[in-house]
Design a protein around this motif. Structure first.
Motif, PDB file in Angstrom:
ATOM      1  N   ILE A  26       0.819  -1.212   0.000  1.00 20.11           N
ATOM      2  CA  ILE A  26       0.000   0.000   0.000  1.00 20.11           C
ATOM      3  C   ILE A  26       0.856   1.267   0.000  1.00 20.11           C
ATOM      4  CG2 ILE A  26      -1.915  -1.162   1.157  1.00 20.11           C
ATOM      5  CD1 ILE A  26      -1.109   0.178   3.757  1.00 20.11           C
ATOM      6  N   GLY A  27       2.171   1.107   0.050  1.00 22.76           N
ATOM      7  CA  GLY A  27       3.069   2.258  -0.002  1.00 22.76           C
ATOM      8  C   GLY A  27       2.979   3.149   1.219  1.00 22.76           C
ATOM      9  N   ALA A  28       2.784   2.542   2.382  1.00 23.71           N
ATOM     10  CA  ALA A  28       2.685   3.323   3.629  1.00 23.71           C
ATOM     11  C   ALA A  28       3.823   2.931   4.561  1.00 23.71           C
ATOM     12  CB  ALA A  28       1.343   3.069   4.297  1.00 23.71           C
ATOM     13  N   PHE A  29       4.545   3.937   5.054  1.00 25.00           N
ATOM     14  CA  PHE A  29       5.687   3.670   5.930  1.00 25.00           C
ATOM     15  C   PHE A  29       5.608   4.560   7.166  1.00 25.00           C
ATOM     16  CE2 PHE A  29       6.816   2.549   1.598  1.00 25.00           C
ATOM     17  CZ  PHE A  29       7.237   1.235   1.766  1.00 25.00           C
ATOM     18  N   ILE A  30       6.625   4.568   7.989  1.00 21.81           N
ATOM     19  CA  ILE A  30       6.594   5.276   9.260  1.00 21.81           C
ATOM     20  C   ILE A  30       6.205   6.744   9.049  1.00 21.81           C
ATOM     21  CG2 ILE A  30       7.945   6.016  11.253  1.00 21.81           C
ATOM     22  CD1 ILE A  30       7.389   3.061  11.250  1.00 21.81           C
ATOM     23  N   GLY A  31       5.198   7.161   9.819  1.00 25.45           N
ATOM     24  CA  GLY A  31       4.726   8.541   9.750  1.00 25.45           C
ATOM     25  C   GLY A  31       3.610   8.775   8.751  1.00 25.45           C
ATOM     26  N   ASP A  32       3.349   7.802   7.862  1.00 29.53           N
ATOM     27  CA  ASP A  32       2.287   7.960   6.864  1.00 29.53           C
ATOM     28  C   ASP A  32       0.921   7.679   7.486  1.00 29.53           C
ATOM     29  OD1 ASP A  32       4.202   8.527   5.017  1.00 29.53           O
ATOM     30  OD2 ASP A  32       4.225   6.538   4.095  1.00 29.53           O
ATOM     31  N   LYS A  33      -0.118   8.228   6.839  1.00 34.92           N
ATOM     32  CA  LYS A  33      -1.487   8.033   7.293  1.00 34.92           C
ATOM     33  C   LYS A  33      -2.160   6.925   6.475  1.00 34.92           C
ATOM     34  CE  LYS A  33      -1.669  11.595  10.212  1.00 34.92           C
ATOM     35  NZ  LYS A  33      -1.983  11.471  11.649  1.00 34.92           N
ATOM     36  N   VAL A  34      -2.917   6.077   7.176  1.00 33.83           N
ATOM     37  CA  VAL A  34      -3.724   5.056   6.497  1.00 33.83           C
ATOM     38  C   VAL A  34      -5.150   5.168   7.021  1.00 33.83           C
ATOM     39  CG1 VAL A  34      -1.779   3.473   6.185  1.00 33.83           C
ATOM     40  CG2 VAL A  34      -3.208   3.273   8.225  1.00 33.83           C
ATOM     41  N   THR A  35      -6.110   4.742   6.214  1.00 33.73           N
ATOM     42  CA  THR A  35      -7.516   4.778   6.605  1.00 33.73           C
ATOM     43  C   THR A  35      -7.996   3.363   6.878  1.00 33.73           C
ATOM     44  OG1 THR A  35      -7.905   6.721   5.220  1.00 33.73           O
ATOM     45  CG2 THR A  35      -9.832   5.462   5.919  1.00 33.73           C
ATOM     46  N   VAL A  36      -8.563   3.161   8.070  1.00 27.05           N
ATOM     47  CA  VAL A  36      -9.109   1.872   8.463  1.00 27.05           C
ATOM     48  C   VAL A  36     -10.614   1.906   8.261  1.00 27.05           C
ATOM     49  CG1 VAL A  36      -9.452   0.246  10.359  1.00 27.05           C
ATOM     50  CG2 VAL A  36      -7.257   1.430  10.106  1.00 27.05           C
ATOM     51  N   ILE A  37     -11.133   0.970   7.490  1.00 27.77           N
ATOM     52  CA  ILE A  37     -12.567   0.903   7.183  1.00 27.77           C
ATOM     53  C   ILE A  37     -13.120  -0.353   7.839  1.00 27.77           C
ATOM     54  CG2 ILE A  37     -14.295   0.856   5.343  1.00 27.77           C
ATOM     55  CD1 ILE A  37     -12.019   1.882   3.459  1.00 27.77           C
ATOM     56  N   THR A  38     -14.072  -0.191   8.739  1.00 32.77           N
ATOM     57  CA  THR A  38     -14.624  -1.317   9.490  1.00 32.77           C
ATOM     58  C   THR A  38     -15.868  -1.854   8.794  1.00 32.77           C
ATOM     59  OG1 THR A  38     -16.127  -0.046  10.877  1.00 32.77           O
ATOM     60  CG2 THR A  38     -13.826  -0.166  11.581  1.00 32.77           C
ATOM     61  N   PRO A  39     -16.241  -3.117   9.091  1.00 34.85           N
ATOM     62  CA  PRO A  39     -17.443  -3.683   8.467  1.00 34.85           C
ATOM     63  C   PRO A  39     -18.743  -3.106   9.009  1.00 34.85           C
ATOM     64  CG  PRO A  39     -16.478  -5.251  10.005  1.00 34.85           C
ATOM     65  CD  PRO A  39     -15.514  -4.121   9.901  1.00 34.85           C
ATOM     66  N   SER A  40     -18.701  -2.463  10.183  1.00 35.66           N
ATOM     67  CA  SER A  40     -19.922  -1.856  10.730  1.00 35.66           C
ATOM     68  C   SER A  40     -20.181  -0.521  10.032  1.00 35.66           C
ATOM     69  CB  SER A  40     -19.776  -1.641  12.240  1.00 35.66           C
ATOM     70  OG  SER A  40     -18.666  -0.813  12.520  1.00 35.66           O
ATOM     71  N   ALA A  41     -21.435  -0.102  10.029  1.00 31.23           N
ATOM     72  CA  ALA A  41     -21.819   1.115   9.307  1.00 31.23           C
ATOM     73  C   ALA A  41     -22.490   2.102  10.249  1.00 31.23           C
ATOM     74  CB  ALA A  41     -22.757   0.766   8.152  1.00 31.23           C
ATOM     75  N   LYS A  42     -22.534   3.363   9.819  1.00 26.97           N
ATOM     76  CA  LYS A  42     -23.224   4.389  10.577  1.00 26.97           C
ATOM     77  C   LYS A  42     -24.159   5.155   9.639  1.00 26.97           C
ATOM     78  CE  LYS A  42     -19.397   7.679  10.019  1.00 26.97           C
ATOM     79  NZ  LYS A  42     -18.455   8.584  10.734  1.00 26.97           N
ATOM     80  N   VAL A  43     -25.260   5.611  10.200  1.00 27.94           N
ATOM     81  CA  VAL A  43     -26.270   6.321   9.412  1.00 27.94           C
ATOM     82  C   VAL A  43     -25.986   7.826   9.469  1.00 27.94           C
ATOM     83  CG1 VAL A  43     -28.719   6.781   9.086  1.00 27.94           C
ATOM     84  CG2 VAL A  43     -27.962   4.529   9.884  1.00 27.94           C
ATOM     85  N   THR A  44     -25.898   8.466   8.305  1.00 26.48           N
ATOM     86  CA  THR A  44     -25.643   9.912   8.210  1.00 26.48           C
ATOM     87  C   THR A  44     -26.671  10.523   7.266  1.00 26.48           C
ATOM     88  OG1 THR A  44     -24.175   9.742   6.289  1.00 26.48           O
ATOM     89  CG2 THR A  44     -23.178   9.408   8.457  1.00 26.48           C
ATOM     90  N   PRO A  45     -26.795  11.855   7.252  1.00 26.05           N
ATOM     91  CA  PRO A  45     -27.706  12.493   6.294  1.00 26.05           C
ATOM     92  C   PRO A  45     -27.410  12.107   4.849  1.00 26.05           C
ATOM     93  CG  PRO A  45     -27.014  14.061   7.956  1.00 26.05           C
ATOM     94  CD  PRO A  45     -26.202  12.837   8.185  1.00 26.05           C
ATOM     95  N   ALA A  46     -26.140  11.714   4.588  1.00 28.58           N
ATOM     96  CA  ALA A  46     -25.779  11.321   3.220  1.00 28.58           C
ATOM     97  C   ALA A  46     -26.104   9.871   2.942  1.00 28.58           C
ATOM     98  CB  ALA A  46     -24.289  11.568   2.992  1.00 28.58           C
TER      99      ALA A  46
END
Length: 415
Positions: free
Chosen positions: A158-178
């Motif tokens: 994924i090309g991510a190393f020390i200090g880089d940001k990654v996004t964790v996406i969980t299987p649970s969902a949340k309800v939003t206006p969108a």
């Protein structure tokens, strides 16, 4: 000094030079075949033992000896269970964990990984994660800091190393206006590890347990407790005992049960290699049969003279069994000694051969195990040596019976 007649003549026949040099060559080839077969068997089984030990240690570097988890994936009131397990004399370390499958995204790349929430101060009691860090440390983990440790293969993909940001996406969902959206959280890569196992280096990640509890909505709960024992081979019996004590409200598993298919495959491969390489000894035993048959034909007159002097057919049989057994025993013993010396020094011999030829047998950039491990078990040595000795003795029965059946009058008629 007293020496049985059969042994005396058998030793003389073994040392004597045959008129037909082909017989001597076949006898030597039989002995060398048995020796090479025994040597190869001991060496290959020692290497198989070494690979099994290496893989077991790497797996146990990430997997605990015993795991106590909730039947529904959640374990409540785990602190009391933690204290109860700590009183067991066989338990050396305990660590709670939270575990979920998630997706990790960075630089447009998305990978599925097994996310584990851990307590950094207790993790070293049940795994070798900290010992296998390439960069960074678990000491950077803290509540609400949202730090993450990932494997080297995952970091490269994924090309991510020390200090880089990654996004964790969980299987649970949340309800939003969108609309309904998956729960996501940004983490900072603070450590990269290398366990030398593709399954772990490419598809696992670690975060602080408190961060995992918020991310997976498991406040006050954990997925289970990992336990390290003083003797890893007692894991199955300890797991069975704990299951009986704790009841059906929890699930208790051990490392052997969790990796049963993997280690069963290794044991099956080891067994098949034993029987395949044993064919070398079997072929050498057939060569021994042919050489003894030719010796019997060559010694027809000698056998007839011995019979006329009053030696019984049973004694004639013993003479040729002794002669053949000496060849087989010599090959088995020399092979066992050579196998023990070779298997015990492979870690020195292989690097020397690699330096001499200028090539690696297991290049580190291709194979996770870059050296040839070897673990010599004396039980294997005894089993192989005894099997070779038995085959060698069995190979002498038919030629010895032919020698005992020689008729003196027929053999001496044209002498």
């Amino acid at each position: 000094m007293f020496k049985p007649l059969e042994l005396f003549i058998g030793l003389r026949y073994t040392r004597s030079k045959h008129k037909n040099h082909y017989i001597s060559f076949i006898s030597l080839a039989s002995m060398l075949g048995i020796m090479i077969g025994v040597l190869a068997l001991i060496t290959v089984l020692s290497v198989m033992n070494g690979f099994e030990k290496e893989l077991r240690e790497r797996i146990l570097g990430m997997v605990s000896h015993v795991t106590v988890s909730g039947t529904d994936g959640k374990l409540s009131s785990w602190q009391a269970l933690d204290q109860q397990l700590a009183t067991n004399n066989q338990v050396e370390g305990i660590a709670p964990y939270i575990q979920q499958q998630v997706m990790i995204s960075a630089n447009g790349e998305v990978r599925g990984v097994l996310m584990q929430g851990i307590q950094p101060e207790r993790q070293s009691a049940v795994s070798k994660l900290e010992e296998n860090m390439l960069d960074g440390s678990l000491d950077t983990f803290a509540d609400r800091e949202y730090m993450i440790a990932i494997g080297r293969e995952l970091a490269n993909s994924i090309g991510a190393f020390i200090g880089d940001k990654v996004t964790v996406i969980t299987p649970s969902a949340k309800v939003t206006p969108a609309g309904v959206l998956p729960r996501m959280k940004r983490f900072t890569v603070s450590a990269i590890y290398k366990m030398n196992m593709r399954d772990y280096d490419s598809s696992t990640a670690f975060i602080h347990m408190d961060d995992a509890a918020r991310l997976f909505k498991m406040k006050g709960q954990v997925s289970g407790l990992r336990i390290r024992l003083d003797d890893l081979f007692e894991a199955q019996s300890v797991a069975n005992t704990l299951q009986n004590e704790l009841g059906d409200e929890v699930k208790v598993s051990d490392w052997g049960r969790d990796n049963k298919t993997f280690f069963s495959a290794i044991r099956m491969e080891k067994t098949m290699m034993f029987f395949i390489l044993l064919l070398i000894v079997v072929v050498a035993a057939f060569n021994l049969v042919s050489s003894l048959v030719m010796v019997v034909n060559d010694k027809q007159a000698d056998i007839a003279i011995l019979r006329t002097l009053g030696i019984s057919p049973n004694s004639i049989k013993k003479i040729f069994m002794i002669q053949g057994s000496i060849i087989g025993v010599s090959g088995a013993i020399l092979g066992a000694i050579g196998g023990v010396l070779l298997a015990g020094n492979l870690e020195t011999i292989i690097p020397a051969l690699e330096d001499f030829f200028g090539a690696k047998i297991f290049p580190e950039d291709i194979f996770y195990i870059s050296k040839v491990p070897s673990e010599l078990h004396m039980s294997d040595v005894w089993m192989i040596t005894v099997a070779a000795l038995v085959l060698a003795v069995l190979a002498t029965i038919y030629p010895a019976n032919r020698a005992a059946a020689v008729q003196p009058a027929e053999s001496l008629r044209y002498e």
